[in-house]
Design a protein around this motif. Structure first.
Motif, PDB file in Angstrom:
ATOM      1  N   LEU A  76       0.834  -1.208   0.000  1.00 47.32           N
ATOM      2  CA  LEU A  76       0.000   0.000   0.000  1.00 47.32           C
ATOM      3  C   LEU A  76       0.863   1.250   0.000  1.00 47.32           C
ATOM      4  O   LEU A  76       0.506   2.262  -0.601  1.00 47.32           O
ATOM      5  N   SER A  77       2.027   1.190   0.664  1.00 49.96           N
ATOM      6  CA  SER A  77       2.911   2.357   0.716  1.00 49.96           C
ATOM      7  C   SER A  77       3.389   2.758  -0.680  1.00 49.96           C
ATOM      8  O   SER A  77       3.586   3.932  -0.972  1.00 49.96           O
ATOM      9  N   THR A  78       3.553   1.769  -1.553  1.00 50.88           N
ATOM     10  CA  THR A  78       3.953   2.066  -2.930  1.00 50.88           C
ATOM     11  C   THR A  78       2.843   2.816  -3.657  1.00 50.88           C
ATOM     12  O   THR A  78       3.088   3.761  -4.408  1.00 50.88           O
ATOM     13  N   TYR A  79       1.606   2.436  -3.425  1.00 52.66           N
ATOM     14  CA  TYR A  79       0.463   3.081  -4.071  1.00 52.66           C
ATOM     15  C   TYR A  79       0.292   4.527  -3.612  1.00 52.66           C
ATOM     16  O   TYR A  79      -0.260   5.355  -4.329  1.00 52.66           O
ATOM     17  N   GLN A  80       0.764   4.828  -2.424  1.00 50.76           N
ATOM     18  CA  GLN A  80       0.596   6.173  -1.892  1.00 50.76           C
ATOM     19  C   GLN A  80       1.364   7.216  -2.682  1.00 50.76           C
ATOM     20  O   GLN A  80       1.121   8.412  -2.547  1.00 50.76           O
ATOM     21  N   HIS A  81       2.297   6.769  -3.508  1.00 54.08           N
ATOM     22  CA  HIS A  81       3.029   7.698  -4.355  1.00 54.08           C
ATOM     23  C   HIS A  81       2.290   7.979  -5.667  1.00 54.08           C
ATOM     24  O   HIS A  81       2.700   8.852  -6.428  1.00 54.08           O
ATOM     25  N   CYS A  82       1.227   7.245  -5.919  1.00 51.22           N
ATOM     26  CA  CYS A  82       0.440   7.437  -7.143  1.00 51.22           C
ATOM     27  C   CYS A  82      -0.433   8.681  -7.015  1.00 51.22           C
ATOM     28  O   CYS A  82      -0.863   9.066  -5.923  1.00 51.22           O
ATOM     29  N   THR A  83      -0.725   9.306  -8.142  1.00 48.97           N
ATOM     30  CA  THR A  83      -1.683  10.404  -8.152  1.00 48.97           C
ATOM     31  C   THR A  83      -3.088   9.844  -8.013  1.00 48.97           C
ATOM     32  O   THR A  83      -3.318   8.633  -8.213  1.00 48.97           O
ATOM     33  N   THR A 104      -5.510  10.280 -10.039  1.00 48.14           N
ATOM     34  CA  THR A 104      -5.934   9.790 -11.352  1.00 48.14           C
ATOM     35  C   THR A 104      -5.365   8.407 -11.639  1.00 48.14           C
ATOM     36  O   THR A 104      -6.065   7.526 -12.169  1.00 48.14           O
ATOM     37  N   GLU A 105      -4.104   8.186 -11.259  1.00 48.56           N
ATOM     38  CA  GLU A 105      -3.496   6.866 -11.448  1.00 48.56           C
ATOM     39  C   GLU A 105      -4.221   5.808 -10.618  1.00 48.56           C
ATOM     40  O   GLU A 105      -4.496   4.702 -11.096  1.00 48.56           O
ATOM     41  N   LEU A 106      -4.536   6.174  -9.389  1.00 45.37           N
ATOM     42  CA  LEU A 106      -5.265   5.236  -8.527  1.00 45.37           C
ATOM     43  C   LEU A 106      -6.642   4.930  -9.103  1.00 45.37           C
ATOM     44  O   LEU A 106      -7.115   3.792  -9.044  1.00 45.37           O
ATOM     45  N   TRP A 107      -7.269   5.949  -9.653  1.00 41.01           N
ATOM     46  CA  TRP A 107      -8.610   5.787 -10.232  1.00 41.01           C
ATOM     47  C   TRP A 107      -8.589   4.773 -11.383  1.00 41.01           C
ATOM     48  O   TRP A 107      -9.452   3.900 -11.473  1.00 41.01           O
ATOM     49  N   HIS A 108      -7.595   4.907 -12.247  1.00 39.61           N
ATOM     50  CA  HIS A 108      -7.496   3.990 -13.383  1.00 39.61           C
ATOM     51  C   HIS A 108      -7.185   2.574 -12.918  1.00 39.61           C
ATOM     52  O   HIS A 108      -7.684   1.590 -13.496  1.00 39.61           O
ATOM     53  N   LEU A 109      -6.366   2.443 -11.881  1.00 41.14           N
ATOM     54  CA  LEU A 109      -6.081   1.123 -11.328  1.00 41.14           C
ATOM     55  C   LEU A 109      -7.330   0.515 -10.702  1.00 41.14           C
ATOM     56  O   LEU A 109      -7.591  -0.691 -10.824  1.00 41.14           O
ATOM     57  N   LEU A 110      -8.117   1.359 -10.043  1.00 40.98           N
ATOM     58  CA  LEU A 110      -9.367   0.884  -9.443  1.00 40.98           C
ATOM     59  C   LEU A 110     -10.315   0.359 -10.512  1.00 40.98           C
ATOM     60  O   LEU A 110     -10.967  -0.674 -10.325  1.00 40.98           O
ATOM     61  N   LYS A 111     -10.401   1.066 -11.634  1.00 43.09           N
ATOM     62  CA  LYS A 111     -11.268   0.627 -12.726  1.00 43.09           C
ATOM     63  C   LYS A 111     -10.885  -0.767 -13.222  1.00 43.09           C
ATOM     64  O   LYS A 111     -11.718  -1.505 -13.752  1.00 43.09           O
ATOM     65  N   LYS A 112      -9.628  -1.119 -13.035  1.00 44.41           N
ATOM     66  CA  LYS A 112      -9.156  -2.439 -13.459  1.00 44.41           C
ATOM     67  C   LYS A 112      -9.337  -3.484 -12.357  1.00 44.41           C
ATOM     68  O   LYS A 112      -8.907  -4.637 -12.506  1.00 44.41           O
ATOM     69  N   GLY A 113      -9.949  -3.062 -11.251  1.00 49.94           N
ATOM     70  CA  GLY A 113     -10.230  -4.005 -10.175  1.00 49.94           C
ATOM     71  C   GLY A 113      -9.150  -4.095  -9.119  1.00 49.94           C
ATOM     72  O   GLY A 113      -9.141  -5.044  -8.319  1.00 49.94           O
ATOM     73  N   ASP A 114      -8.251  -3.107  -9.075  1.00 46.25           N
ATOM     74  CA  ASP A 114      -7.136  -3.139  -8.133  1.00 46.25           C
ATOM     75  C   ASP A 114      -7.612  -2.735  -6.729  1.00 46.25           C
ATOM     76  O   ASP A 114      -7.929  -1.571  -6.480  1.00 46.25           O
ATOM     77  N   GLN A 115      -7.670  -3.668  -5.805  1.00 41.24           N
ATOM     78  CA  GLN A 115      -8.162  -3.405  -4.455  1.00 41.24           C
ATOM     79  C   GLN A 115      -7.233  -2.477  -3.678  1.00 41.24           C
ATOM     80  O   GLN A 115      -7.680  -1.671  -2.875  1.00 41.24           O
ATOM     81  N   ARG A 116      -5.913  -2.595  -3.914  1.00 38.67           N
ATOM     82  CA  ARG A 116      -4.965  -1.724  -3.210  1.00 38.67           C
ATOM     83  C   ARG A 116      -5.180  -0.256  -3.579  1.00 38.67           C
ATOM     84  O   ARG A 116      -5.069   0.625  -2.741  1.00 38.67           O
ATOM     85  N   ALA A 117      -5.490  -0.021  -4.841  1.00 41.03           N
ATOM     86  CA  ALA A 117      -5.757   1.345  -5.290  1.00 41.03           C
ATOM     87  C   ALA A 117      -6.995   1.894  -4.587  1.00 41.03           C
ATOM     88  O   ALA A 117      -7.024   3.056  -4.161  1.00 41.03           O
ATOM     89  N   PHE A 118      -8.009   1.054  -4.450  1.00 41.05           N
ATOM     90  CA  PHE A 118      -9.226   1.461  -3.737  1.00 41.05           C
ATOM     91  C   PHE A 118      -8.901   1.810  -2.280  1.00 41.05           C
ATOM     92  O   PHE A 118      -9.363   2.828  -1.751  1.00 41.05           O
ATOM     93  N   GLU A 119      -8.114   0.965  -1.637  1.00 37.71           N
ATOM     94  CA  GLU A 119      -7.756   1.193  -0.233  1.00 37.71           C
ATOM     95  C   GLU A 119      -7.006   2.508  -0.059  1.00 37.71           C
ATOM     96  O   GLU A 119      -7.194   3.223   0.927  1.00 37.71           O
TER      97      GLU A 119
END
Length: 202
Positions: free
Chosen positions: A4-11, A13-28
């Motif tokens: 999750l700490s790695t995802y925290q560096h994402c913008t 918008t990046e998290l949003w696109h990852l979420l659309k792909k079903g990425d649970q970590r991006a949602f968290e």
């Protein structure tokens, strides 16, 4: 990316696109970023911790369930707060529908002064919003500006004074004057009930 700490560096918008792909970590990560700001926003409007928590929790649950259907956007923050806005407004409608005061207004025939005709709660609600909106627009310019900065942007009297270039004492007098005028136009209960939601129908 795994932690999750790695995802925290994402913008966002990046998290949003990852979420659309079903990425649970991006949602968290989105949940962690926006839970408290959204909760605070909802609480300011509803003045109920439980109601605010229910709305925000529901918003995130719906977001995750519909993650593959959510639109491509550039500002997830704007999307989340806009979605919350409509949930808060629906909560307001529900509160008004259950309100004894609203029932009294219906019984007294406020709408078009027809005591024997029961208007729908939705129509009455819109009429009440319209009356307050019109009353606000008729306020003297400085009164209206100080009042809206206080109610819509939640600024302190000191911040409003700095923004308008006037003294704190003058701000207090202008807002007091605005409240007196609005109460004379629409009544105490009506004013107290809808003022927290001015931002949604001005």
């Amino acid at each position: 990316m795994s932690s999750l700490s790695t995802y925290q560096h994402c913008t966002d918008t990046e998290l949003w696109h990852l979420l659309k792909k079903g990425d649970q970590r991006a949602f968290e990560c989105l949940y962690e970023r926006y839970w408290l700001p959204l909760l605070d926003h909802a609480y300011q409007r509803l003045q109920s911790t439980d109601a605010a928590k229910d709305l925000v929790q529901g918003l995130f649950v719906n977001l995750y369930v519909r993650r593959e259907e959510i639109p491509d956007i550039h500002s997830p923050r704007h999307y989340l707060f806009r979605a919350l806005k409509y949930q808060v407004l629906n909560q307001l409608r529900g509160t008004l529908l259950r309100s004894e005061k609203l029932q009294q207004l219906q019984a007294e025939g406020l709408r078009e002064r027809q005591p024997r005709e029961q208007a729908s709660a939705h129509v009455i609600e819109k009429e009440l919003e319209g009356r307050l909106r019109d009353a606000i627009h008729l306020l003297p310019e400085k009164c209206r500006e100080a009042f809206l900065l206080s109610r819509m942007e939640n600024l302190s009297y000191k911040s409003i004074a700095l923004r308008m270039g006037i003294s704190v004492n003058t701000v207090e007098k202008q807002i007091g004057k605005a409240l007196r005028i609005l109460r004379a136009q629409v009544g105490n209960y009506y004013l107290d009930c809808l003022i927290p939601f001015i931002i949604y129908f001005l």
